[in-house]
Design an enzyme around this catalytic site. Structure first.
Site, PDB file in Angstrom:
ATOM      1  N   GLY A  85      21.085 -38.405  -4.637  1.00 34.10           N
ATOM      2  CA  GLY A  85      21.737 -37.437  -5.508  1.00 34.10           C
ATOM      3  C   GLY A  85      20.991 -36.131  -5.627  1.00 34.10           C
ATOM      4  O   GLY A  85      21.495 -35.171  -6.214  1.00 34.10           O
TER       5      GLY A  85
ATOM      6  N   ASP B 125      19.784 -44.013  -6.070  1.00 34.81           N
ATOM      7  CA  ASP B 125      19.223 -42.970  -6.934  1.00 34.81           C
ATOM      8  C   ASP B 125      19.034 -43.533  -8.330  1.00 34.81           C
ATOM      9  O   ASP B 125      19.836 -44.358  -8.788  1.00 34.81           O
ATOM     10  CB  ASP B 125      20.137 -41.733  -6.978  1.00 34.81           C
ATOM     11  CG  ASP B 125      19.371 -40.475  -7.341  1.00 34.81           C
ATOM     12  OD1 ASP B 125      18.803 -40.420  -8.451  1.00 34.81           O
ATOM     13  OD2 ASP B 125      19.329 -39.553  -6.510  1.00 34.81           O
TER      14      ASP B 125
ATOM     15  N   GLU C  77      21.812 -41.343 -12.734  1.00 28.34           N
ATOM     16  CA  GLU C  77      23.228 -41.681 -12.586  1.00 28.34           C
ATOM     17  C   GLU C  77      24.117 -40.447 -12.457  1.00 28.34           C
ATOM     18  O   GLU C  77      25.119 -40.469 -11.732  1.00 28.34           O
ATOM     19  CB  GLU C  77      23.693 -42.539 -13.762  1.00 28.34           C
ATOM     20  CG  GLU C  77      23.520 -41.880 -15.124  1.00 28.34           C
ATOM     21  CD  GLU C  77      24.032 -42.762 -16.253  1.00 28.34           C
ATOM     22  OE1 GLU C  77      25.076 -43.393 -16.051  1.00 28.34           O
ATOM     23  OE2 GLU C  77      23.384 -42.819 -17.307  1.00 28.34           O
TER      24      GLU C  77
ATOM     25  N   SER D  50      15.632 -48.002  -8.833  1.00 22.58           N
ATOM     26  CA  SER D  50      14.363 -47.309  -8.646  1.00 22.58           C
ATOM     27  C   SER D  50      13.639 -47.894  -7.438  1.00 22.58           C
ATOM     28  O   SER D  50      13.582 -49.117  -7.275  1.00 22.58           O
ATOM     29  CB  SER D  50      13.482 -47.468  -9.888  1.00 22.58           C
ATOM     30  OG  SER D  50      12.173 -46.981  -9.642  1.00 22.58           O
TER      31      SER D  50
ATOM     32  N   LYS E  89       2.925 -29.227   1.389  1.00 27.30           N
ATOM     33  CA  LYS E  89       1.909 -29.367   0.337  1.00 27.30           C
ATOM     34  C   LYS E  89       0.994 -30.566   0.589  1.00 27.30           C
ATOM     35  O   LYS E  89      -0.024 -30.730  -0.085  1.00 27.30           O
ATOM     36  CB  LYS E  89       2.583 -29.493  -1.027  1.00 27.30           C
ATOM     37  CG  LYS E  89       3.275 -28.210  -1.463  1.00 27.30           C
ATOM     38  CD  LYS E  89       4.014 -28.372  -2.760  1.00 27.30           C
ATOM     39  CE  LYS E  89       4.588 -27.047  -3.229  1.00 27.30           C
ATOM     40  NZ  LYS E  89       5.570 -26.484  -2.279  1.00 27.30           N
TER      41      LYS E  89
ATOM     42  N   GLY F  49      17.112 -22.820  -2.996  1.00 31.95           N
ATOM     43  CA  GLY F  49      18.242 -23.303  -3.782  1.00 31.95           C
ATOM     44  C   GLY F  49      18.142 -24.737  -4.233  1.00 31.95           C
ATOM     45  O   GLY F  49      19.037 -25.238  -4.913  1.00 31.95           O
ATOM     46  N   SER F  50      17.070 -25.437  -3.868  1.00 28.81           N
ATOM     47  CA  SER F  50      16.953 -26.829  -4.293  1.00 28.81           C
ATOM     48  C   SER F  50      16.602 -26.892  -5.775  1.00 28.81           C
ATOM     49  O   SER F  50      16.149 -25.913  -6.375  1.00 28.81           O
ATOM     50  CB  SER F  50      15.882 -27.558  -3.474  1.00 28.81           C
ATOM     51  OG  SER F  50      14.607 -26.980  -3.703  1.00 28.81           O
TER      52      SER F  50
ATOM     53  N   VAL G  81      12.257 -21.794  -6.689  1.00 26.89           N
ATOM     54  CA  VAL G  81      12.014 -20.527  -7.373  1.00 26.89           C
ATOM     55  C   VAL G  81      13.275 -19.655  -7.455  1.00 26.89           C
ATOM     56  O   VAL G  81      13.439 -18.895  -8.422  1.00 26.89           O
ATOM     57  CB  VAL G  81      10.860 -19.778  -6.666  1.00 26.89           C
ATOM     58  CG1 VAL G  81      11.285 -19.286  -5.288  1.00 26.89           C
ATOM     59  CG2 VAL G  81      10.360 -18.621  -7.504  1.00 26.89           C
TER      60      VAL G  81
ATOM     61  N   GLU H 167      -1.479 -25.422  -7.934  1.00 28.28           N
ATOM     62  CA  GLU H 167      -0.812 -24.476  -7.047  1.00 28.28           C
ATOM     63  C   GLU H 167      -1.841 -23.676  -6.269  1.00 28.28           C
ATOM     64  O   GLU H 167      -2.901 -23.340  -6.768  1.00 28.28           O
ATOM     65  CB  GLU H 167       0.063 -23.534  -7.878  1.00 28.28           C
ATOM     66  CG  GLU H 167       1.037 -22.703  -7.070  1.00 28.28           C
ATOM     67  CD  GLU H 167       1.993 -21.937  -7.973  1.00 28.28           C
ATOM     68  OE1 GLU H 167       3.204 -21.966  -7.699  1.00 28.28           O
ATOM     69  OE2 GLU H 167       1.523 -21.311  -8.941  1.00 28.28           O
TER      70      GLU H 167
END
Length: 616
Positions: free
Chosen positions: A297, A320, A323, A348, A416, A456-457, A461, A549
């Site tokens: 999801g 997912d 819900e 989970s 990362k 856009g996720s 940002v 970061e």
């Protein structure tokens, strides 16, 4: 609805009545012209023949006009096609009249037929196109009084022509096209639908000022991403609102309309063409298979599902824990693919017993593991949750895949994970190490896919900047020098799918994402594209680096080298050797520490991932 039908019948009845008068006028008018406009010279025999034919000739002509859609066309949008229909219909009318005269043995002067045709064409065509002319004249007069949008169109090709035509004919127009820009020397100074091609891209700034332009439409759908970036860079300095056509296929499918215009998105400025998939290769390994997507999801997981269903899986299994997300993607897929064998389960990946039950019942053949905690600052405050979800969740999924004979397991990783400075990054590096370890111990092919930030996720940002701009600012940037690699969600998913197709086991796939982008530049460009001036209309505030970061993201560690694949945008990072037995022991220790809510879990992370270090 009834009112619109009534208006339609009134218009059609009026046209039919007008055509009846035109048909008979053409017949008598041809005789008048034939006899030099002296009505007294017309032989009464000819007049009687015209009167005798009038009823049948009129009826046949109206029938022919109906067959050529002369009463169903929208004449306010009439073009060359409608003119062709008028020519054929009028010619058919004269041919029918000629045949009737021949059968009744009536002889008209030879010049009567071309004169009658010309008068009929003039009357029928003139009545139709006069309406369009008057409407256009009225529309132009209305434009003169409009103080709203003044539009520049970039591109004097087919797409630009289509956009200009629709804007000029739109009854909902709040502005007008005032100039056109095109780089072709041959088009300079020419006119497209009465609008002058006033210069090239390098004249944009001056033309905006000269014509008081408020909006710019980029109407070159076939342009490359790099060229689009260059043009948009010139446009955004003007402060105008910028819109662009989505792509070439809309032009081919005749979908180029004002409604298809979209605002320039930030990914237009990245200057990189989208990744092209080897669709056939993907179909071969996805089609007819039971596919599981964990975190289905989420941003990446849901796009994975959207692209996978296009390749006809035997069954799609979405896992997912949230819900609402699961419900949204379920309903979207069922609407688009009603015959899809879709299973959506709330579960989970941390629940060993539940995962084993799901694997045993549904027997997935390919697993895309996208479920993870990914927010860097939040995971700094809850490091044990990052370990339990990202590391232990992946470990349990890997073990279940091995136990139940999964053919291929694709792990979603991140840049990362390279020289991580955050708990989240370190946890994803451990996930890559799990993949490498179990690939050497299982018949299942385990691979990881590593990419950068996704435009856009959820939590990225760009949505944050858009919300801040919508509220009038300020826009918050952590550091003026911070840079990131970016890709779109479809690109990320394309990489994952093709990596799954290329996989032989144990690889870490890396996307060539071009040049990194400064976050500060993204923020300023997005402010400009929204019609504001940075630091004047919308303030930018630097808030300092957040916990975990770092300024610069990396795609490879120093020890890794790059190996090319058949897709020039996809590479394979050379696996780094480590003692797998020691790693598994450390992994067990880390899992127990996280479960026991140990406070010094970062010490264990440092032992497992030597490149992990906390920023100062």
């Amino acid at each position: 609805m009834k009112n619109s039908h009534s208006q339609l019948w009134i218009r059609r009845s009026f046209l039919i009545l007008l055509d009846i008068l035109t048909i008979n006028f053409a017949s008598f008018g041809a005789l008048v012209i034939r006899f030099d406009f002296h009505i007294s010279n017309i032989d009464s025999l000819y007049t009687e023949m015209v009167l005798r034919h009038a009823g049948l000739h009129t009826a046949l002509t109206i029938l022919i006009f109906i067959l050529f859609h002369l009463y169903s066309s929208l004449w306010e949008y009439a073009s060359i096609n409608e003119m062709i229909n008028i020519v054929f219909a009028c010619t058919g009318s004269i041919v029918a009249e000629c045949l009737t005269a021949y059968l009744w043995q009536n002889r008209f002067p030879r010049s009567y037929w071309p004169l009658s045709l010309l008068l009929l064409l003039f009357g029928v065509g003139g009545s139709r196109f006069l309406y369009r002319f008057l409407r256009s004249l009225s529309h132009r007069n209305m434009e003169q009084g409009i103080s709203g949008k003044r539009i520049m169109v970039i591109g004097a090709g087919e797409a630009g022509n289509t956009i200009i035509r629709e804007i000029r004919s739109s009854r909902y127009l709040e502005g007008k096209v005032v100039c056109v820009v095109d780089d072709s020397p041959a088009k300079q100074g020419s006119f497209i639908q009465g609008i002058k091609v006033a210069g090239t891209r390098y004249d944009i700034a001056g033309l905006v000022e000269k014509y008081r332009v408020t909006d710019i439409i980029l109407a070159i759908p076939s342009i490359s991403a790099m060229e689009r970036k260059k043009i948009i860079h010139l446009c955004k300095e003007t402060g105008c609102t910028i819109k662009t056509l989505p792509g070439m296929y809309q032009l081919i499918n005749e979908e180029v309309t004002v409604s298809r215009l979209r605002n320039v998105e930030i990914d237009d400025l990245l200057g990189r063409d989208v990744i092209r998939l080897d669709t056939q290769r993907i179909i071969q390994y996805v089609s007819g298979k039971v596919i599981m997507v964990t975190g289905g999801g989420g941003s990446i997981g849901s796009e994975l599902c959207r692209q996978i269903v296009k390749h006809h899986p035997k069954q799609l299994l979405i896992i997912d824990i949230y819900e609402n997300n699961a419900y949204e993607i379920q309903q979207e897929l069922l609407r688009g693919y009603p015959d899809l064998d879709l299973v959506v389960l709330i579960a989970s990946v941390r629940n060993t017993k539940r995962m084993n039950q799901i694997f045993q019942e549904y027997k997935p053949q390919i697993v895309f593991h996208a479920a993870a905690h990914k927010h860097v600052p939040l995971m700094e405050d809850s490091p044990n949750e990052a370990i339990k979800n990202n590391v232990l969740g992946t470990l349990k999924m890997v073990k279940a895949s091995d136990r139940y004979g999964v053919e291929r397991f694709v792990q979603i990783s991140t840049d990362k994970a390279v020289n991580p400075t955050s708990v989240m990054g370190a946890s994803k590096r451990i996930c890559e190490m799990i993949i490498q370890t179990y690939n050497n111990r299982s018949k299942t092919e385990f691979v990881a896919v590593r990419f950068g930030n996704v435009l856009g996720s959820n939590g990225s940002v760009i949505p944050l900047f858009k919300k801040q701009i919508a509220k009038g600012g300020p826009v918050t940037v952590t550091h003026p020098d911070i840079i990131r690699y970016f890709m779109t969600i479809p690109e990320a998913v394309s990489l994952v799918l093709e990596a799954g197709a290329l996989a032989k086991g144990g690889e870490i796939f890396v996307l060539d994402m071009g040049e990194p982008v400064k976050i500060d530049d993204l923020a300023r460009n997005l402010i400009r594209l929204s019609g504001y001036v940075p630091d004047r209309d919308i303030q930018i505030i630097y808030t300092g680096l957040r916990p975990g970061e770092k300024l610069y993201e990396e795609l490879l560690m120093d020890e890794e080298g790059l190996q090319d694949t058949e897709n020039q945008m996809i590479h394979i990072g050379k696996p780094i050797d480590f003692d797998e037995e020691v790693f598994l022991e450390q992994l067990e220790e880390l899992g127990k520490a996280a479960t026991d809510e140990t406070k010094d879990v970062r010490i264990l992370l440092k032992k497992i991932v030597p490149t992990y270090h906390q920023p100062e």
